[in-house]
Design an enzyme around this catalytic site. Sequence first.
Site, PDB file in Angstrom:
ATOM      1  N   ALA A  12       0.598  -1.349   0.347  1.00 24.47           N
ATOM      2  CA  ALA A  12       0.239   0.364   0.260  1.00 24.47           C
ATOM      3  C   ALA A  12       0.557   1.411   0.036  1.00 24.47           C
ATOM      4  O   ALA A  12       0.596   2.129  -0.506  1.00 24.47           O
ATOM      5  CB  ALA A  12      -0.930   0.066   0.790  1.00 24.47           C
ATOM      6  N   ALA A  22       9.570   0.035   9.010  1.00 20.25           N
ATOM      7  CA  ALA A  22      10.342  -0.593  10.146  1.00 20.25           C
ATOM      8  C   ALA A  22      11.056  -1.331   9.700  1.00 20.25           C
ATOM      9  O   ALA A  22      12.356  -1.689  10.563  1.00 20.25           O
ATOM     10  CB  ALA A  22       9.303  -1.366  10.987  1.00 20.25           C
ATOM     11  N   CYS A  68       4.045 -12.475  -0.552  1.00 27.35           N
ATOM     12  CA  CYS A  68       3.585 -13.363  -1.275  1.00 27.35           C
ATOM     13  C   CYS A  68       3.787 -14.975  -1.858  1.00 27.35           C
ATOM     14  O   CYS A  68       4.038 -15.497  -1.663  1.00 27.35           O
ATOM     15  CB  CYS A  68       2.597 -13.092  -2.066  1.00 27.35           C
ATOM     16  SG  CYS A  68       1.029 -12.371  -1.748  1.00 27.35           S
ATOM     17  N   ASP A  77      -3.929  -3.635   4.562  1.00 26.27           N
ATOM     18  CA  ASP A  77      -4.345  -4.704   5.079  1.00 26.27           C
ATOM     19  C   ASP A  77      -5.017  -4.176   6.564  1.00 26.27           C
ATOM     20  O   ASP A  77      -5.078  -4.348   7.420  1.00 26.27           O
ATOM     21  CB  ASP A  77      -3.554  -5.425   5.545  1.00 26.27           C
ATOM     22  CG  ASP A  77      -2.722  -6.427   4.861  1.00 26.27           C
ATOM     23  OD1 ASP A  77      -3.387  -6.104   3.406  1.00 26.27           O
ATOM     24  OD2 ASP A  77      -2.070  -7.003   4.490  1.00 26.27           O
ATOM     25  N   TYR A 101     -11.694 -18.810 -28.332  1.00 26.99           N
ATOM     26  CA  TYR A 101     -11.735 -20.695 -28.346  1.00 26.99           C
ATOM     27  C   TYR A 101     -11.181 -20.524 -28.914  1.00 26.99           C
ATOM     28  O   TYR A 101     -10.690 -20.258 -30.334  1.00 26.99           O
ATOM     29  CB  TYR A 101     -13.606 -21.059 -28.716  1.00 26.99           C
ATOM     30  CG  TYR A 101     -13.563 -22.442 -29.442  1.00 26.99           C
ATOM     31  CD1 TYR A 101     -12.997 -23.263 -28.142  1.00 26.99           C
ATOM     32  CD2 TYR A 101     -13.603 -22.328 -30.469  1.00 26.99           C
ATOM     33  CE1 TYR A 101     -12.345 -24.992 -29.396  1.00 26.99           C
ATOM     34  CE2 TYR A 101     -13.310 -23.864 -30.775  1.00 26.99           C
ATOM     35  CZ  TYR A 101     -13.340 -24.517 -29.998  1.00 26.99           C
ATOM     36  OH  TYR A 101     -13.358 -26.133 -30.682  1.00 26.99           O
ATOM     37  N   TRP A 154     -18.416 -23.407 -25.930  1.00 31.64           N
ATOM     38  CA  TRP A 154     -18.759 -22.822 -24.511  1.00 31.64           C
ATOM     39  C   TRP A 154     -17.654 -22.906 -23.819  1.00 31.64           C
ATOM     40  O   TRP A 154     -17.345 -23.721 -22.972  1.00 31.64           O
ATOM     41  CB  TRP A 154     -20.344 -23.364 -24.468  1.00 31.64           C
ATOM     42  CG  TRP A 154     -21.173 -22.980 -24.847  1.00 31.64           C
ATOM     43  CD1 TRP A 154     -21.985 -23.862 -25.666  1.00 31.64           C
ATOM     44  CD2 TRP A 154     -21.811 -22.015 -25.131  1.00 31.64           C
ATOM     45  NE1 TRP A 154     -22.827 -23.408 -25.931  1.00 31.64           N
ATOM     46  CE2 TRP A 154     -23.020 -21.722 -25.582  1.00 31.64           C
ATOM     47  CE3 TRP A 154     -21.481 -20.797 -24.759  1.00 31.64           C
ATOM     48  CZ2 TRP A 154     -24.192 -20.950 -26.563  1.00 31.64           C
ATOM     49  CZ3 TRP A 154     -22.939 -19.891 -24.994  1.00 31.64           C
ATOM     50  CH2 TRP A 154     -24.042 -20.035 -26.005  1.00 31.64           C
TER      51      TRP A 154
END
Lengths: 450, 450
Positions: free
Chosen positions: B11, B33, B42, B277, B422, B430
């Site tokens: 952020a 910090a 992650c 967060d 497709y 589909w």
Amino acid sequence: MRILIVGGSDAGISAALRIRELDRATEVSVLLADDFPNWSICGLPYYLSGETPRWQSLAHRTEFDGIDVLRSHRVESIDPTLHRVTAATKDRRIELSYDRLILGTGAVPVRPDLPGINLPGVYVLHTMNDALTVNDALETRPEARTAVIIGAGYIGLEMAEALAHRGLKVTVISRSNPVFPTVDAAFGRAMEEELERHDVRILVGCSVTAVERLQGSLRVCHGIGLGEAADLVIVATGTRPDTRLARDAGLALGQNGAITVDRAMRTSASDVFAAGDCVQTWHRMLERDAWLPLGTTSHKQGRIAGETALGGNRLFEGSVGTQVVKLFDLVMARTGLLDREALAAGFDPLTVESQAWDHKAYYPGARELRVRITGDRQTGRLLGAQIIGPWKAEVAKRIDIYATALFHTMSVDGVNDIDLSYAPPFSSPWDPVQIAAQAWSARQTLGTPS
Amino acid sequence: MRILIVGGSDAGISAALRIRELDRATEVSVLLADDFPNWSICGLPYYLSGETPRWQSLAHRTEFDGIDVLRSHRVESIDPTLHRVTAATKDRRIELSYDRLILGTGAVPVRPDLPGINLPGVYVLHTMNDALTVNDALETRPEARTAVIIGAGYIGLEMAEALAHRGLKVTVISRSNPVFPTVDAAFGRAMEEELERHDVRILVGCSVTAVERLQGSLRVCHGIGLGEAADLVIVATGTRPDTRLARDAGLALGQNGAITVDRAMRTSASDVFAAGDCVQTWHRMLERDAWLPLGTTSHKQGRIAGETALGGNRLFEGSVGTQVVKLFDLVMARTGLLDREALAAGFDPLTVESQAWDHKAYYPGARELRVRITGDRQTGRLLGAQIIGPWKAEVAKRIDIYATALFHTMSVDGVNDIDLSYAPPFSSPWDPVQIAAQAWSARQTLGTPS
């Protein structure tokens, strides 16, 4: 009620299935000229490459529960006034009456009008029978080593890969330069590199003038004294809507020769509907009809035609021209308008290319994607996107994010607002589709380059 | 103008980058910090698994052109009235004044209040320093063979894979049954099967009562007389927003303890903004605030906070809770609401599971996807979707199609109208996301099962 459907490919079968799904009582018959109802025509290259060894597995489905499938019934004429259809089988001619008629006659390949274009050994590839014929030719002549493909669009390039995969020495003759004019030239060149990396020869900006016999083989001529020897020639120079029946029945056709339909898939004749490659397709970006033959669209339109034939009121929401092709290890996808198409449609397009890793570079196997976004300089509206990248890097479904954004008339910048998934093996906190959107916005903000 | 940013993760850095992008004149300082600005948290499991050998490559970026990055500056207090911040470095305390302040203090891991939970050998995994500590522990004790992971959410399961990949014998202790309660139980069980297939032991419906020393090693107790020996224990039982600074400064906090912000990321204090967060997140489906800590959201909110701090007027468009996780060869993704969440939010949900091949079955390598769609029975609105399938089957970007559809409040049935790509190696005419939509609609039409 009895509904007749002419054509047993994507549009016709989708219509039949939808009718069966919504209403068990209506009688549904599908008449098809050959013996292959609902075959995957898009799969023909994979059968010929050997990757799909059994041609039978190309059937989208083999069960047609409650649908009367009339194979080898070639429809010869339609009488919309009397609500009657004449069809020829192998040994007789029959008449069938209908309450509602759905046309899904598809498209036919165009053979350019050139000397020798119908010689033995020169093939088009549009139906299951075409594929079986080509396969027979290859199996019965194992000495065949060289193939020339005339045309460098989807079928042409997929067949180049297929025949190279099968061990043939392939040459592609492309009128456009670079190949694959359906994407920007920068990406067409990337496709050429991929073809050359796999030993496919390419002749670009090259027009075929004739095909000649050459010592039991063929020669594809493309200029004075120039020519390519070939044991096999595939003509993949495009298709046109198959609308002979519709025209003879007096149905309105559009400028491109496709059947005029409204968004409920109604033709100009009452109780006659049409869908798929034989009709004009509503283009959601252009907000007018176009001819955009695609299997996905055929399925959608067929489903709607079936619904309309039953009195439903669903509308076809339009195509945005989403397409994807795999070429060896490369995937090329596009949706929406190219820069030149947007310009022709009255937009003020800006196209910006950017690059991004398909997933976090620190996680093994990251590969680079190239993304080209076209947006309207004045309004910021997203107009189109193209992505080229390696196979297995989620290129196809990334173009679908843009396709969904286009469906909703998003701005380029708005793509950044979508809550897309992220974990290091799959993407970055800003997905490449968003990184590209940011690159576009940064360039738009800089103003029009002189 | 001087903008201070507290927090150097997603952020904070996103805010700084956006400010730099929009305005070269404003002075921007980021106080963090630790020594790891904009590190990919992650990615920690992949560093610990050995798949990302160099921890240095986890940096999202290493260049912060024009941004004053103050490492090892722990902010101790904020005075919103005087527009001043106090920070401690290793050897001194400094005061910094600001015109605008952006808080991106993130979250902190929650260690359950249990005997022995702070013993040596028990770790949380939330920062780069945590990861380096765990890695040191594994490298300096090559005899460590067993690991117990407490918690079976994202971090817990990713760490199970990571440590198993590194050769440890791993046991996961999950309070929920099955694991991974963020998806439907049917999919949680599929994840359990994947864990077991890779020799990860799982204890479900199991609460840890204590951690004890055991002959130079540890023992994780979970019942009278029951316990698991472990050389290493990872506590992954969740996080909470890190809002001590905000609370002490008198900023309004929400029910869940996260900082209250509007959609421009303004806090209750003038000239103070917050993102990531540590804040409440606008949930686009629930149309209310929630606490949904995700890196993607942090990036989006940080970017908007930066823009607002400069006087811009862009709003955060909300999260729909899109998430994806890779677990060995399995991919699990979700977006929108689960059935129970939709019910709690006042919808009338129906959830239908269907299966489809990721691409045409005749093309080599087709694998099955399971899709669960949740929609509103009354209105037909799409509320959420979950997909589980093999890696490299475009699960992540397929969930993104649903995420984009949710963003636009589409109906389940409307998903069939989207012009998706497709070709046989990628999908069917589909797409599975549409096949699932059709399966849902067919069930909805049948009416409410008793």
